[in-house]
Write an enzyme that holds these catalytic residues in place. Structure first.
Site, PDB file in Angstrom:
ATOM      1  N   ASP A  31      88.283 -25.473-100.269  1.00  9.90           N
ATOM      2  CA  ASP A  31      88.946 -25.125 -99.005  1.00  9.90           C
ATOM      3  C   ASP A  31      88.919 -26.289 -98.004  1.00  9.90           C
ATOM      4  O   ASP A  31      89.363 -26.140 -96.875  1.00  9.90           O
ATOM      5  CB  ASP A  31      88.326 -23.855 -98.393  1.00  9.90           C
ATOM      6  N   HIS A  32      88.395 -27.456 -98.431  1.00 13.83           N
ATOM      7  CA  HIS A  32      88.273 -28.593 -97.495  1.00 13.83           C
ATOM      8  C   HIS A  32      89.096 -29.832 -97.847  1.00 13.83           C
ATOM      9  O   HIS A  32      89.728 -30.414 -96.977  1.00 13.83           O
ATOM     10  CB  HIS A  32      86.796 -29.012 -97.374  1.00 13.83           C
ATOM     11  N   HIS A  37      83.064 -32.589 -97.217  1.00  9.40           N
ATOM     12  CA  HIS A  37      82.567 -32.298 -98.563  1.00  9.40           C
ATOM     13  C   HIS A  37      83.738 -31.811 -99.393  1.00  9.40           C
ATOM     14  O   HIS A  37      84.859 -31.720 -98.892  1.00  9.40           O
ATOM     15  CB  HIS A  37      81.408 -31.294 -98.535  1.00  9.40           C
ATOM     16  N   HIS A  51      84.401 -28.918-101.326  1.00 11.56           N
ATOM     17  CA  HIS A  51      84.773 -27.560-101.710  1.00 11.56           C
ATOM     18  C   HIS A  51      86.293 -27.423-101.577  1.00 11.56           C
ATOM     19  O   HIS A  51      86.921 -28.117-100.771  1.00 11.56           O
ATOM     20  CB  HIS A  51      84.058 -26.535-100.812  1.00 11.56           C
TER      21      HIS A  51
HETATM   22 ZN   LIG Z   1      81.822 -25.652 -98.295  1.00 14.12          ZN
END
Ligand SMILES: [Zn+2]
Length: 289
Positions: free
Chosen positions: A83-84, A79, A81
Site C-alpha cells: 500500500d506504499h 517501506h 508494503h
Molecule cells: Zn506497512
C-alpha cells in the site's frame, strides 16, 4: 479511533502547511484506515513525493494532477508494503524523477499475511542510509532509520518545519502491526525510543490524521507495548499456553476479525521475550523460563 465522517477527501490535494500537501488514495481497509496518504513536499520549483501508494490508476492520476507542472525531484518510500511503494515506478516513468529512500526487501513468505504483503517490484535508484538527506528548493528531508514494522522502514524529517513523515512506524489511529519474521518487536521498541528522544513538532503518518503531540503519543505507545509484554509474562506464569490461547484473553473486546493480526503482534512480543531469555517455546506452547 472511529473512522472520520465520509466522504473522505480521496484524490483531493489538502494543503497542510506551506511546504506540505497530502493526497489520499482510494484503498481504505481495516489495515489502512481511510487509505494511504501520499505527501507532496516543496513547491513548483521542486517537489518530493513521499509514499506514492498503491499502483491504482485513479490515485496516479490524482498525484499527477496535484504535481501539475512542478518538477519532481524525488519519489521517496518509507517501506515496501504494497500500500506504499508500487506507484513509485509508474510515477517515476511519468515524471522522470528518481526513486529514493528505503532499501528493497525481497521476502517470500508462505504464511498468510494479515497486513499488506511486500512489494517485490520495488527497485530504488538510490537507497538512503540513516542520516542521509535529500534536498530541493527550500526543503531538506533527512532519513531516520526506524526498523520494526518492517526491517527497511525509514521516517523522513522535514528540517525546515519540524515535521516528521512517519510512514507506518507511528500512526495516531492504531498501533503499528509488527509481523515476524521481518517485523521485529525489539527493533520496533528501539525505534519508538529513538523518536521519543527527538523534538519533532508534528507527525504526518501514512494512514490517519496528523499527530500534533508526537512525544506524548510515542510515550503512550511504548507504555502500551510494555503493558502487553507484562500481560504475556503474567498469563504464561499462570500456565503455559499457545498464541491461540493467549489472544482471546489479551484481546477480549477487540473484534475477532482483528485477532489474526493480534496473534502476529503477540508472536513478535514472544520472540523478543525469548531472545531476552524470559520465555521459551516447545511445540507452539510458550512458558516462562
Ligand atoms: Zn506497512
Amino acid at each position: 479511533m472511529a473512522l472520520p465522517p465520509q466522504p473522505w477527501p480521496t484524490g483531493e490535494v489538502e494543503r497542510l502547511e506551506p511546504l506540505v500537501a497530502r493526497v489520499l488514495a482510494p484503498n481504505a481497509s481495516p489495515f489502512t484506515f481511510t487509505g494511504t496518504q501520499t505527501y507532496l513536499v516543496g513547491g513548483k520549483e521542486g517537489l518530493a513525493v513521499i509514499d506514492p501508494g498503491p499502483d491504482d490508476p485513479a490515485h496516479l492520476l490524482a498525484l499527477q494532477s496535484a504535481i501539475g507542472d512542478a518538477t519532481v525531484r524525488a519519489i521517496m518510500c518509507t517501506h515496501t508494503h504494497r500500500d506504499h511503494s508500487p506507484a513509485a515506478r509508474p510515477l517515476a516513468e511519468a515524471t522522470g524523477a528518481p526513486i529514493v529512500g528505503c532499501a528493497p526487501l525481497h521476502l517470500h513468505s508462505d504464511a498468510p499475511r494479515v497486513d499488506a504483503p511486500f512489494d517485490q517490484t520495488y527497485e530504488p535508484d538510490r537507497v538512503m542510509e540513516d542520516g542521509e538527506a535529500m534536498t530541493g528548493p527550500g526543503w531538506t528531508l533527512r532519513a531516520i532509520a526506524t526498523p520494526g514494522h518492517t526491517s527497511n522502514h525509514l521516517c523522513f524529517a522535514l528540517e525546515e518545519s519540524g515535521a516528521l513523515f512517519t510512514g507506518d512506524h507511528v500512526m495516531g489511529w492504531s498501533t503499528s502491526v509488527v509481523v515476524p519474521p521481518d517485523g521485529d518487536m525489539a527493533d520496533y521498541m528501539a525505534s519508538l525510543a529513538r523518536l521519543h528522544e527527538r523534538e519533532d513538532r508534528i507527525y504526518y503518518p501514512a494512514h490517519g490524521p496528523a499527530v500534533e503531540k508526537p512525544r506524548q503519543l510515542v510515550r503512550g505507545m511504548i507504555g502500551h507495548r510494555r503493558q502487553r509484554e507484562r500481560q504475556i509474562t503474567r498469563l504464561l506464569s499462570e500456565e503455559a499456553r499457545s498464541i491461540e490461547a493467549l489472544v482471546p484473553v489479551m484481546y477480549k473486546g477487540v473484534p475477532e476479525k482483528l485477532w489474526p493480526a493480534a496473534a502476529q503482534s503477540v508472536h513478535a512480543h514472544l520472540i523478543d521475550l525469548e531472545q531476552r531469555g524470559e520465555v521459551q517455546e516447545t511445540e507452539d506452547i510458550w512458558q516462562v523460563t
